[in-house]
Design an enzyme around this catalytic site. Structure first.
Site, mmCIF file in Angstrom:
data_model
loop_
_atom_site.group_PDB
_atom_site.id
_atom_site.type_symbol
_atom_site.label_atom_id
_atom_site.label_comp_id
_atom_site.label_asym_id
_atom_site.label_seq_id
_atom_site.Cartn_x
_atom_site.Cartn_y
_atom_site.Cartn_z
ATOM 1 N NE ARG A 135 -2.053 2.054 3.610
ATOM 2 C CZ ARG A 135 -2.775 2.385 4.831
ATOM 3 N NH1 ARG A 135 -3.943 1.771 5.006
ATOM 4 N NH2 ARG A 135 -2.010 2.806 5.629
ATOM 5 C CB CYS A 175 -1.355 5.807 2.898
ATOM 6 S SG CYS A 175 -2.674 6.532 3.491
#
Length: 124
Positions: free
Chosen positions: A100, A102
């Site tokens: 991920r 972010c």
């Protein structure tokens, strides 16, 4: 290549599709927390994160897969002060802990607090 389209996620608000299936790969467009039934947007970050996750899930399900098939997400937050609350909700949906990124952004469409896009693979 196949365009993904479902009424269980909000329709595109610009010149793009909800997602694409290319071979065994699924690419979703960024999903903001718009309720596809009535166009409403929740007010707080936790509720917005929940709706964004549900929208990603709906697009993946339209391709016959689940959130467990996701191997990469990109998450956008309007304010990094929301990071912990966002993560709390995100972790309930993306239990396989995909890779991920972010990042905080200046602003998001419709003034929302978060957006999530995903890349998944069939037959994970």
């Amino acid at each position: 290549m196949k365009t993904l389209e479902t009424t269980k996620a909000p329709g595109a608000i610009g010149p793009y599709s909800q997602g694409y299936e290319v071979g065994n790969f699924i690419f979703t467009s960024g999903q903001i927390p718009v309720n596809p039934e009535d166009g409403s947007v929740p007010e707080d970050i936790s509720s917005q994160a929940e709706q964004s996750c549900k929208n990603v899930k709906a697009i993946l399900e339209s391709a016959g897969i689940s959130l467990e098939n996701v191997f990469k997400t990109t998450c956008f937050l309007a304010d990094m002060a929301d990071f912990a609350a966002f993560n709390e909700v995100y972790a309930k949906y993306f239990i396989s802990n995909p890779a991920r990124s972010c990042v905080a952004v200046k602003e998001l469409p419709k003034g929302v607090l978060c957006e999530i896009e995903a890349i998944a693979v069939k037959n994970k």
